[in-house]
Motif scaffolding. Structure first.
Motif, PDB file in Angstrom:
ATOM      1  N   SER A 105       0.841  -1.200   0.000  1.00  0.00           N
ATOM      2  CA  SER A 105       0.000   0.000   0.000  1.00  0.00           C
ATOM      3  C   SER A 105       0.877   1.251   0.000  1.00  0.00           C
ATOM      4  N   TYR A 125      -4.285  -5.148  10.114  1.00  0.00           N
ATOM      5  CA  TYR A 125      -5.073  -3.930   9.964  1.00  0.00           C
ATOM      6  C   TYR A 125      -4.152  -2.726  10.091  1.00  0.00           C
ATOM      7  N   LYS A 134      -7.793  -0.168   6.793  1.00  0.00           N
ATOM      8  CA  LYS A 134      -7.673  -1.179   5.749  1.00  0.00           C
ATOM      9  C   LYS A 134      -7.153  -2.473   6.368  1.00  0.00           C
ATOM     10  N   SER A 135      -7.420  -3.598   5.686  1.00  0.00           N
ATOM     11  CA  SER A 135      -6.958  -4.891   6.195  1.00  0.00           C
ATOM     12  C   SER A 135      -6.364  -5.708   5.058  1.00  0.00           C
ATOM     13  N   TRP A 136      -5.505  -6.684   5.452  1.00  0.00           N
ATOM     14  CA  TRP A 136      -4.865  -7.585   4.503  1.00  0.00           C
ATOM     15  C   TRP A 136      -4.892  -9.004   5.056  1.00  0.00           C
ATOM     16  N   LYS A 146      -6.582  -7.514  -0.046  1.00  0.00           N
ATOM     17  CA  LYS A 146      -6.763  -6.218   0.587  1.00  0.00           C
ATOM     18  C   LYS A 146      -8.237  -5.857   0.672  1.00  0.00           C
ATOM     19  N   LYS A 147      -8.606  -5.211   1.780  1.00  0.00           N
ATOM     20  CA  LYS A 147      -9.988  -4.772   1.960  1.00  0.00           C
ATOM     21  C   LYS A 147      -9.999  -3.433   2.684  1.00  0.00           C
ATOM     22  N   THR A 148     -10.798  -2.511   2.193  1.00  0.00           N
ATOM     23  CA  THR A 148     -11.004  -1.245   2.896  1.00  0.00           C
ATOM     24  C   THR A 148     -12.168  -1.426   3.857  1.00  0.00           C
ATOM     25  N   ALA A 151     -13.813   3.537   5.055  1.00  0.00           N
ATOM     26  CA  ALA A 151     -13.291   4.386   3.988  1.00  0.00           C
ATOM     27  C   ALA A 151     -13.452   5.864   4.271  1.00  0.00           C
TER      28      ALA A 151
END
Length: 300
Positions: A105, A125, A134-136, A146-148, A151
């Motif tokens: 990122s 996180y 955000k998380s991975w 990856k996830k937001t 936001a």
């Protein structure tokens, strides 16, 4: 820790055991090595900017890295190390045994940077200074997923500036965010609020200051945090947060020297007071180059 070449190593201070992580040149193309006549590294250049300046081999270890978090003990299943670096603008990872770092990122906009990261229930996180979460997920064989999670920027919701943030994983399963405000109406000019991060609804839930830690004591700083029971460790103060010196980047945190935060502090959530935990010699530059870290000795 960073060694004499500014490379990261995992260090056990109680056994002196060392486990190397990929070298700082493994952050290519961000870092480029400068080599002498005998082929040894004599310095580094930032490949991303300031390419003409050569930094000595030891100096980058003091400020290139912000924080490193592990997915578990380094001896188990090639644990993942996630690092915030380059003034909080980049996030990279490597598995134990890798020879290079992989970037996951980048924050390109001005005014924001990664404030903290944590490993919580199988995922990493990271929260930014503006409050974006955000998380991975590294469990798969391919690239991390990856996830937001959150936001929306929450900085505009407050009259007082947020000068830093922390993430906490609790023994009872909650994921907490600690916000530190510069508040000139409070003692030591600091106010702290705690939210529960609801990962299902992707929202922040404000918690009562007196109940957020459920009588526990929390430890936050530039290395991995933790929460301890004050029943098992009765010398700790319940519903208090212990801070090592935070690494502050926001200029308003230094205005008129209102926030000379150096040394180890303890914040009482019920009384809303910030005090010295014990004497420290952090000095004027404590919030630029923090000195203190937490150690958790193994009793096995």
């Amino acid at each position: 820790m960073a060694n004499e070449l500014s490379d990261l190593v995992l260090y056990d201070p109680f056994t002196a055991a060392l486990i190397p992580l990929p070298p700082i040149t493994g952050f290519a193309p961000c870092i480029q090595g400068v080599y002498g006549d005998e082929g040894k590294i004599v310095g580094y250049r930032y490949g991303c900017y300031m390419i003409e300046r050569v930094h000595d081999v030891q100096s980058l270890g003091g400020y290139f890295y912000d924080k490193v978090v592990l997915s578990g003990p380094p001896s188990t299943c090639r644990a993942v190390a996630l690092v915030i670096h380059l003034d909080g603008k980049r996030l990279s990872f490597a598995r134990i045994g890798d020879t290079y770092w992989q970037q996951v990122s980048v924050i390109r906009r001005n005014g924001d940077s990664f404030a903290d990261c944590i490993y919580h229930r199988g995922r990493f996180y990271a929260v930014t200074m503006e409050g974006i979460l955000k998380s991975w997920d590294f469990s798969g064989p391919d690239k991390p997923r990856k996830k937001t999670v959150i936001a929306e920027d929450d900085n505009d919701m407050f009259d007082d500036p947020v000068i830093t943030r922390y993430l906490l994983s609790t023994p009872w399963g909650n994921h907490l965010q600690v916000r530190v405000f510069l508040d000139t109406h409070q003692g030591n000019n600091v106010r702290i609020e705690v939210d529960r991060l609801d990962l299902k609804s992707q929202t922040r839930v404000a918690l009562s200051s007196g109940k957020a830690l459920r009588g526990h004591a929390a430890f936050v700083g530039q290395n991995s945090p933790g929460i301890l029971s004050t029943k098992e460790f009765p010398k700790l103060r319940p519903d208090c947060i212990y801070f090592t010196t935070p690494r502050l980047r926001e200029r308003h945190a230094f205005e008129h020297r209102r926030n000379q935060w150096s040394g180890v502090k303890v914040y009482d959530l019920r009384r809303q007071t910030l005090e010295d935990a014990f004497p420290s010699s952090g000095g004027l530059y404590g919030t630029i180059f923090p000195l203190e870290v937490w150690f958790t000795p193994s009793l096995i």
